[in-house]
Design an enzyme around this catalytic site. Structure first.
Site, PDB file in Angstrom:
ATOM      1  N   GLY A 173       0.786  -1.260  -0.231  1.00  0.00           N
ATOM      2  CA  GLY A 173       0.212  -0.037   0.068  1.00  0.00           C
ATOM      3  C   GLY A 173       1.159   1.029  -0.365  1.00  0.00           C
ATOM      4  O   GLY A 173       1.741   1.149   0.773  1.00  0.00           O
ATOM      5  N   HIS A 187      -9.815  -1.032  17.501  1.00  0.00           N
ATOM      6  CA  HIS A 187      -9.746   0.300  17.411  1.00  0.00           C
ATOM      7  C   HIS A 187     -10.945   0.817  17.063  1.00  0.00           C
ATOM      8  O   HIS A 187     -11.761   0.557  15.621  1.00  0.00           O
ATOM      9  CB  HIS A 187      -8.540   0.405  16.241  1.00  0.00           C
ATOM     10  CG  HIS A 187      -8.136   1.680  15.493  1.00  0.00           C
ATOM     11  ND1 HIS A 187      -7.748   2.882  15.436  1.00  0.00           N
ATOM     12  CD2 HIS A 187      -8.090   2.342  14.139  1.00  0.00           C
ATOM     13  CE1 HIS A 187      -7.187   3.921  15.609  1.00  0.00           C
ATOM     14  NE2 HIS A 187      -8.246   3.309  14.124  1.00  0.00           N
TER      15      HIS A 187
HETATM   16  O1  TXD Z   1      -4.555   3.621  13.369  1.00  0.00           O
HETATM   17  C1  TXD Z   1      -5.057   2.534  12.410  1.00  0.00           C
HETATM   18  N1  TXD Z   1      -4.685   1.419  11.800  1.00  0.00           N
HETATM   19  C2  TXD Z   1      -5.493   3.754  11.287  1.00  0.00           C
HETATM   20  C3  TXD Z   1      -5.223   2.840   9.771  1.00  0.00           C
HETATM   21  C4  TXD Z   1      -5.435   5.486  11.119  1.00  0.00           C
HETATM   22  C5  TXD Z   1      -5.229   5.678   9.949  1.00  0.00           C
HETATM   23  C6  TXD Z   1      -6.004   5.336   8.962  1.00  0.00           C
HETATM   24  N2  TXD Z   1      -6.420   3.737   8.722  1.00  0.00           N
HETATM   25  C7  TXD Z   1      -6.513   3.512   7.799  1.00  0.00           C
HETATM   26  O2  TXD Z   1      -5.385   2.685   6.882  1.00  0.00           O
HETATM   27  C8  TXD Z   1      -7.840   3.632   6.526  1.00  0.00           C
HETATM   28  O3  TXD Z   1      -8.777   3.425   6.958  1.00  0.00           O
HETATM   29  C9  TXD Z   1      -6.947   2.453   5.432  1.00  0.00           C
HETATM   30  O4  TXD Z   1      -7.929   1.589   5.799  1.00  0.00           O
HETATM   31  C10 TXD Z   1      -5.811   2.534   5.620  1.00  0.00           C
HETATM   32  C11 TXD Z   1      -4.638   3.388   4.495  1.00  0.00           C
HETATM   33  O5  TXD Z   1      -4.677   4.416   4.641  1.00  0.00           O
HETATM   34  P1  TXD Z   1      -4.824   5.296   3.824  1.00  0.00           P
HETATM   35  O6  TXD Z   1      -4.709   7.209   4.012  1.00  0.00           O
HETATM   36  O7  TXD Z   1      -2.614   4.971   3.486  1.00  0.00           O
HETATM   37  O8  TXD Z   1      -5.091   5.212   1.916  1.00  0.00           O
HETATM   38  P2  TXD Z   1      -4.769   5.388   0.633  1.00  0.00           P
HETATM   39  O9  TXD Z   1      -4.133   6.344   0.516  1.00  0.00           O
HETATM   40  O10 TXD Z   1      -6.219   5.388  -0.336  1.00  0.00           O
HETATM   41  O11 TXD Z   1      -3.653   4.007   0.431  1.00  0.00           O
HETATM   42  C12 TXD Z   1      -4.411   2.971  -0.056  1.00  0.00           C
HETATM   43  C13 TXD Z   1      -3.263   2.102  -0.835  1.00  0.00           C
HETATM   44  C14 TXD Z   1      -3.905   3.058  -2.245  1.00  0.00           C
HETATM   45  O12 TXD Z   1      -2.375   3.206  -2.713  1.00  0.00           O
HETATM   46  C15 TXD Z   1      -4.356   1.760  -2.968  1.00  0.00           C
HETATM   47  O13 TXD Z   1      -4.315   1.710  -4.530  1.00  0.00           O
HETATM   48  C16 TXD Z   1      -3.773   0.840  -1.998  1.00  0.00           C
HETATM   49  O14 TXD Z   1      -3.578   1.182  -0.953  1.00  0.00           O
HETATM   50  N3  TXD Z   1      -4.194  -1.003  -2.596  1.00  0.00           N
HETATM   51  C17 TXD Z   1      -3.468  -1.743  -2.458  1.00  0.00           C
HETATM   52  N4  TXD Z   1      -2.337  -1.931  -1.956  1.00  0.00           N
HETATM   53  C18 TXD Z   1      -1.551  -3.567  -2.729  1.00  0.00           C
HETATM   54  N5  TXD Z   1      -2.589  -4.748  -3.099  1.00  0.00           N
HETATM   55  C19 TXD Z   1      -4.148  -4.032  -3.531  1.00  0.00           C
HETATM   56  N6  TXD Z   1      -5.094  -5.465  -3.234  1.00  0.00           N
HETATM   57  C20 TXD Z   1      -4.511  -3.482  -3.094  1.00  0.00           C
HETATM   58  N7  TXD Z   1      -5.544  -1.943  -2.901  1.00  0.00           N
HETATM   59  C21 TXD Z   1      -5.610  -1.412  -2.420  1.00  0.00           C
END
Ligand code: TXD
Length: 319
Positions: free
Chosen positions: A10, A176
């Protein structure tokens, strides 16, 4: 000694911030993996070009091929979809469960010895699913939430008491989500518990209750303000602290989503509790005595996590 390898699965907002922090701290070489074409390579190139200015030595590579995460020492997973305003973490369940399946299989095939930190929401269910799909030992798969939640709590407490954040420790248990359990009795300023500070006239119970409530809703507050996406600076910093504890065998005591096997009366679930992180991953689960009120709140939180897991299992029969 060869450099460590950090794989970030990610490469979105948190993934990019993780890469920046890992490179700046020279934690090792960094691989940014994402299904989005070009974007991880673009971020890796951009970050590499910060190297000469900042003076860090780290190789950064962007990729959409799981083979590139082979041999990673640490994998931090943010892959999935973040919350939009009005969406609950649980709405993300179905989409992100499929993502965890792909990521878990990628880790299993390429770096089964890694220490894996899951960040993707809904956290307590996703870390559980990621562990199932990857088949790694439970002590090598943890979820990041508690470090962030307690950092939020510490920030609000430091502001209220008008003291340095460094001197504020805070304690958050449970899942969480809005049911997390911040515990005032175990939160301190330089070792002085919050209830004593209230007695000393530093604040009032009402103000503390408001801070507990704001901490619980801390993620949502930022989602509303950003309007598009969720928090990423503090979440990334929090996961880096966990990764460093593992890579440097620091034996840090950090609140994380860990697999419980009877501790706190919970068996077979990932829930936020204090753990010791060192070179063996989760080396210890710290079990403290909770008073009746905290116990009841913790149970509500555990029940919420259980419900999410049941939902996961009904979506994916293989779980
Ligand atoms: O405390 C905590 N755990 C959290 C969790 C605090 C803040 C945000 N939290 C969660 O982290 C949020 O709800 C998301 O589920 C994740 C990632 O947050 P982010 O802000 O980094 O999200 P983005 O910018 O959308 O990035 C997610 C990336 C994006 O570039 C997609 O193209 C990619 O994930 N993506 C994938 N990568 C690899 N493989 C697959 N299958 C895939 N699907 C989407």
């Amino acid at each position: 000694m060869a450099r460590k390898k950090i794989a970030l699965v990610g490469a979105g907002m948190i993934g990019g911030t993780l890469a920046h922090l890992a490179a700046m701290k020279e934690m090792g070489d960094v691989v940014l993996f994402d299904i989005a074409e070009g974007m991880p390579a673009g971020k890796a190139l951009d970050l590499s070009q910060a190297g000469p200015v900042e003076g860090f030595d780290a190789q950064l590579k962007g990729t959409s091929d799981y083979k590139d995460i082979a041999g990673a020492d640490v994998v931090i997973v943010t892959a999935g979809v973040p919350r939009k305003p009005g969406m609950s973490r649980d709405d993300l369940l179905e989409i992100n469960l499929k993502v965890m399946k792909a990521v878990g299989e990628g880790i299993k095939a390429n770096c089964p010895d890694a220490f894996v930190i899951c960040i993707t929401n809904p956290l307590d269910a996703m870390v559980w699913a990621l562990r199932e799909f990857s088949g790694l030992p439970h002590n090598k798969v943890v979820g990041m939430a508690g470090v962030l939640d307690s950092a939020r709590f510490r920030h609000f407490l430091a502001e209220e008491f008008d003291v340095s954040m460094e001197d504020v420790t805070a304690f958050v248990l449970g899942g969480h989500g809005d049911t997390m359990v911040p515990i005032l009795e175990y939160s301190t300023v330089a070792g002085i518990p919050v209830p004593d500070l209230i007695k000393m006239g530093w604040s009032t119970q009402e103000k503390m209750d408001a801070i507990v409530d704001r901490t619980r809703k801390g993620g949502g507050e930022i989602v509303q303000l950003l309007g598009n996406g969720s928090a990423y600076y503090a979440p990334a910093t929090s996961a880096i602290q966990m990764a460093e504890a593992y890579l440097k065998d620091k034996k840090r005591v950090l609140p994380c989503a860990a697999h419980l096997t009877g501790q706190y009366g919970v068996d077979g679930l990932y829930v936020g509790v204090p753990i010791v992180i060192g070179a063996n991953g989760v080396e210890r689960i710290v079990e403290i005595d909770l008073d009746e009120k905290a116990k009841a709140n913790f149970q509500v939180s555990v029940d919420a996590v259980k419900e999410l897991l049941e939902a996961c299992k009904s979506i994916d029969e293989s779980l």
